[in-house]
Design a protein around this motif. Structure first.
Motif, PDB file in Angstrom:
ATOM      1  N   VAL A  24       0.843  -1.200   0.000  1.00 29.26           N
ATOM      2  CA  VAL A  24       0.000   0.000   0.000  1.00 29.26           C
ATOM      3  C   VAL A  24       0.880   1.252   0.000  1.00 29.26           C
ATOM      4  CG1 VAL A  24      -1.657   1.334   1.376  1.00 29.26           C
ATOM      5  CG2 VAL A  24      -1.941  -1.137   1.152  1.00 29.26           C
ATOM      6  N   GLY A  25       1.933   1.218   0.777  1.00 31.23           N
ATOM      7  CA  GLY A  25       2.851   2.356   0.876  1.00 31.23           C
ATOM      8  C   GLY A  25       4.190   1.886   1.412  1.00 31.23           C
ATOM      9  N   ILE A  26       5.153   2.789   1.459  1.00 36.60           N
ATOM     10  CA  ILE A  26       6.474   2.379   1.954  1.00 36.60           C
ATOM     11  C   ILE A  26       6.896   3.126   3.220  1.00 36.60           C
ATOM     12  CG2 ILE A  26       7.554   1.462  -0.140  1.00 36.60           C
ATOM     13  CD1 ILE A  26       8.748   4.242  -0.582  1.00 36.60           C
ATOM     14  N   ASN A  27       6.325   4.243   3.473  1.00 34.92           N
ATOM     15  CA  ASN A  27       6.790   5.031   4.620  1.00 34.92           C
ATOM     16  C   ASN A  27       5.962   4.853   5.875  1.00 34.92           C
ATOM     17  OD1 ASN A  27       8.940   6.151   3.200  1.00 34.92           O
ATOM     18  ND2 ASN A  27       7.562   7.617   2.210  1.00 34.92           N
ATOM     19  N   GLY A  28       4.849   4.134   5.759  1.00 37.20           N
ATOM     20  CA  GLY A  28       3.999   3.926   6.922  1.00 37.20           C
ATOM     21  C   GLY A  28       3.209   5.168   7.289  1.00 37.20           C
ATOM     22  N   CYS A  29       2.365   5.031   8.300  1.00 36.77           N
ATOM     23  CA  CYS A  29       1.608   6.183   8.804  1.00 36.77           C
ATOM     24  C   CYS A  29       2.603   7.173   9.398  1.00 36.77           C
ATOM     25  CB  CYS A  29       0.605   5.736   9.863  1.00 36.77           C
ATOM     26  SG  CYS A  29      -0.489   4.424   9.278  1.00 36.77           S
ATOM     27  N   THR A  30       2.327   8.440   9.289  1.00 39.22           N
ATOM     28  CA  THR A  30       3.331   9.452   9.647  1.00 39.22           C
ATOM     29  C   THR A  30       3.721   9.418  11.121  1.00 39.22           C
ATOM     30  OG1 THR A  30       1.588  11.079   9.985  1.00 39.22           O
ATOM     31  CG2 THR A  30       2.630  11.062   7.821  1.00 39.22           C
ATOM     32  N   PHE A  31       2.823   8.871  11.978  1.00 37.14           N
ATOM     33  CA  PHE A  31       3.092   8.865  13.426  1.00 37.14           C
ATOM     34  C   PHE A  31       3.670   7.547  13.909  1.00 37.14           C
ATOM     35  CE2 PHE A  31      -1.296   7.634  12.540  1.00 37.14           C
ATOM     36  CZ  PHE A  31      -1.347   6.379  13.117  1.00 37.14           C
ATOM     37  N   CYS A  32       3.782   6.536  13.027  1.00 36.66           N
ATOM     38  CA  CYS A  32       4.102   5.170  13.462  1.00 36.66           C
ATOM     39  C   CYS A  32       5.562   5.038  13.887  1.00 36.66           C
ATOM     40  CB  CYS A  32       3.790   4.195  12.341  1.00 36.66           C
ATOM     41  SG  CYS A  32       4.067   2.487  12.815  1.00 36.66           S
ATOM     42  N   GLU A  33       5.751   4.559  15.108  1.00 33.25           N
ATOM     43  CA  GLU A  33       7.129   4.408  15.594  1.00 33.25           C
ATOM     44  C   GLU A  33       7.671   3.010  15.255  1.00 33.25           C
ATOM     45  OE1 GLU A  33       7.711   2.651  18.777  1.00 33.25           O
ATOM     46  OE2 GLU A  33       5.615   2.053  18.808  1.00 33.25           O
ATOM     47  N   GLU A  34       8.956   2.810  15.461  1.00 37.57           N
ATOM     48  CA  GLU A  34       9.642   1.653  14.881  1.00 37.57           C
ATOM     49  C   GLU A  34       9.141   0.291  15.363  1.00 37.57           C
ATOM     50  OE1 GLU A  34      13.644   2.545  15.921  1.00 37.57           O
ATOM     51  OE2 GLU A  34      13.279   2.307  18.068  1.00 37.57           O
ATOM     52  N   THR A  35       8.519   0.228  16.554  1.00 35.00           N
ATOM     53  CA  THR A  35       8.026  -1.074  17.017  1.00 35.00           C
ATOM     54  C   THR A  35       6.585  -1.320  16.581  1.00 35.00           C
ATOM     55  OG1 THR A  35       7.180  -0.223  19.119  1.00 35.00           O
ATOM     56  CG2 THR A  35       9.477  -0.957  19.105  1.00 35.00           C
ATOM     57  N   GLY A  36       6.011  -0.389  15.791  1.00 35.96           N
ATOM     58  CA  GLY A  36       4.626  -0.584  15.348  1.00 35.96           C
ATOM     59  C   GLY A  36       3.679  -0.703  16.527  1.00 35.96           C
ATOM     60  N   SER A  37       3.846   0.127  17.540  1.00 33.98           N
ATOM     61  CA  SER A  37       3.029   0.176  18.765  1.00 33.98           C
ATOM     62  C   SER A  37       3.344  -0.925  19.767  1.00 33.98           C
ATOM     63  CB  SER A  37       1.514   0.119  18.457  1.00 33.98           C
ATOM     64  OG  SER A  37       1.163   1.154  17.616  1.00 33.98           O
ATOM     65  N   GLY A  38       4.429  -1.640  19.572  1.00 33.15           N
ATOM     66  CA  GLY A  38       4.736  -2.732  20.504  1.00 33.15           C
ATOM     67  C   GLY A  38       5.727  -2.341  21.589  1.00 33.15           C
ATOM     68  N   PHE A  39       6.000  -1.032  21.754  1.00 32.33           N
ATOM     69  CA  PHE A  39       7.070  -0.604  22.670  1.00 32.33           C
ATOM     70  C   PHE A  39       6.813  -0.977  24.125  1.00 32.33           C
ATOM     71  CE2 PHE A  39       4.047   2.857  22.420  1.00 32.33           C
ATOM     72  CZ  PHE A  39       3.894   3.229  23.731  1.00 32.33           C
ATOM     73  N   ALA A  40       5.524  -1.118  24.503  1.00 30.82           N
ATOM     74  CA  ALA A  40       5.219  -1.366  25.918  1.00 30.82           C
ATOM     75  C   ALA A  40       5.387  -2.833  26.309  1.00 30.82           C
ATOM     76  CB  ALA A  40       3.800  -0.910  26.234  1.00 30.82           C
ATOM     77  N   ASN A  41       5.597  -3.702  25.329  1.00 34.12           N
ATOM     78  CA  ASN A  41       5.726  -5.132  25.626  1.00 34.12           C
ATOM     79  C   ASN A  41       7.163  -5.450  26.023  1.00 34.12           C
ATOM     80  OD1 ASN A  41       5.803  -7.887  25.712  1.00 34.12           O
ATOM     81  ND2 ASN A  41       5.243  -8.197  23.551  1.00 34.12           N
ATOM     82  N   ARG A  42       7.381  -5.619  27.308  1.00 34.66           N
ATOM     83  CA  ARG A  42       8.749  -5.837  27.789  1.00 34.66           C
ATOM     84  C   ARG A  42       9.320  -7.200  27.366  1.00 34.66           C
ATOM     85  NH1 ARG A  42       8.263  -6.799  34.183  1.00 34.66           N
ATOM     86  NH2 ARG A  42       6.860  -5.050  34.194  1.00 34.66           N
TER      87      ARG A  42
END
Ligand code: SF4
Length: 318
Positions: free
Chosen positions: A35-53
């Motif tokens: 669909v695209g290559i740059n992702g949503c403009t706000f998306c961080e590198e873990t794709g929202s998985g940062f809170a999963n220790r």
């Protein structure tokens, strides 16, 4: 004042029920070029998985460690295996089947997959239904809508429109899955009218749950670059609360509120800086100050204007 998640899950499953986040999938159609290559403009590198220790462990170990933690910290007795980061329906069916089964261990009552509305074909729905029947668990499907404003969807490079969201929700409902929508309430390009329209749309399509999010800006994202150039001004916490209140009063009271605000990662360059308890307090105060609650303004479906004008006279004449 609004329908909270914890009591809903407790009643449904007969005990404290905790979602256990799982990271496995590493991409999405808006990043790999489909669909695209740059992702949503706000998306961080873990794709929202940062809170999963436990995100670097294998799937089953993530689940078992998550359960151990939830038992100790929350005294939870039931668990939901939650595939959270990136697009969790975006892989060949054989891989999905193998991976979805890994975290279904004792006391798991549901499998929860978070995905994009344009990545939920019937084939995946059929697979989830099969697993649901075989393993005797419920299926939750979480769809990112983010905004109802098509101009905002284009400006954040979302790569789908509202139509795909409606299509996906209706499809999941045909399979009796529990549907949850993710929305970001404080895009500067949206107005409060967009949030009200969003609440109405979610109510009209019969969504079961909502995760309300606030925008946050993390480094190395397109939105961070625009922010550093001063191309837009983020909204403040007062405006977030104002929008959240309007959103809730227009939302069907049956819809379960899974969260009132996002928890940003520590590295965020900017966020509204409001903790979940503070958001709860301020939103509840906001509702109370106008004498309203979730669904106070849920009065617009099923031929509302006809009803307003004629329903009483109809009753009188019959
Ligand atoms: S927010 Fe979701 S859909 Fe958008 S780029 Fe990130 S993983 Fe993909």
């Amino acid at each position: 004042m609004y329908r909270e998640l914890a009591p809903y899950l407790r009643e449904k499953y007969g005990g404290r029920t905790q979602r256990i986040s799982i990271s496995y999938f590493k991409t999405c159609p808006n990043r790999d070029g489909t669909v695209g290559i740059n992702g949503c403009t706000f998306c961080e590198e873990t794709g929202s998985g940062f809170a999963n220790r436990f995100r670097n462990l294998d799937v089953k170990t993530q689940m078992l460690e998550g359960i151990k933690h939830a038992k100790k910290r929350y005294h939870a007795t039931r668990f939901i295996a939650y595939f959270q980061s990136f697009t969790n329906t975006y892989a060949p069916l054989s891989e999905l089947e193998e991976v979805y089964n890994l975290p279904i261990v004792d006391d798991v009552v549901a499998l929860d997959v978070s995905t994009r509305p344009d990545a939920f074909p019937n084939e995946v729905a059929e697979l989830l239904k099969k697993i649901s029947i075989k393993r005797e668990i419920d299926i939750f499907v979480e769809f990112g809508l983010e905004s109802i404003n098509e101009n905002t969807l284009v400006s954040i490079n979302r790569g789908h429109s509202v139509a795909e969201f409606i299509d996906a929700v209706l499809s999941a409902k045909r399979y009796n899955f529990e549907t949850i929508a993710h929305v970001i309430l404080d895009f500067p390009s949206d107005s409060i009218h967009d949030e009200i329209a969003c609440a109405k749309l979610l109510s009209a399509v019969g969504i079961d749950g909502v995760k309300m999010h606030s925008l946050y800006i993390v480094p190395n994202t397109p939105i961070a670059r625009d922010y550093s150039k001063g191309l837009f001004k983020p909204l403040n916490s007062d405006e977030y609360v104002r929008r959240a209140v309007a959103f809730l009063t227009h939302l069907d009271p049956k819809i379960v509120i899974h969260r009132l605000i996002s928890t940003p990662p520590a590295k965020a360059l900017w966020s509204v800086k409001m903790s979940a308890p503070e958001a709860k307090r301020r939103v509840e105060e906001g509702l109370k100050s106008i004498g309203k609650f979730q669904g106070s303004d849920f009065n617009y479906l099923n031929g509302a204007s006809w009803r307003k004008k004629f329903a009483n006279s109809q009753e009188r004449s019959t």
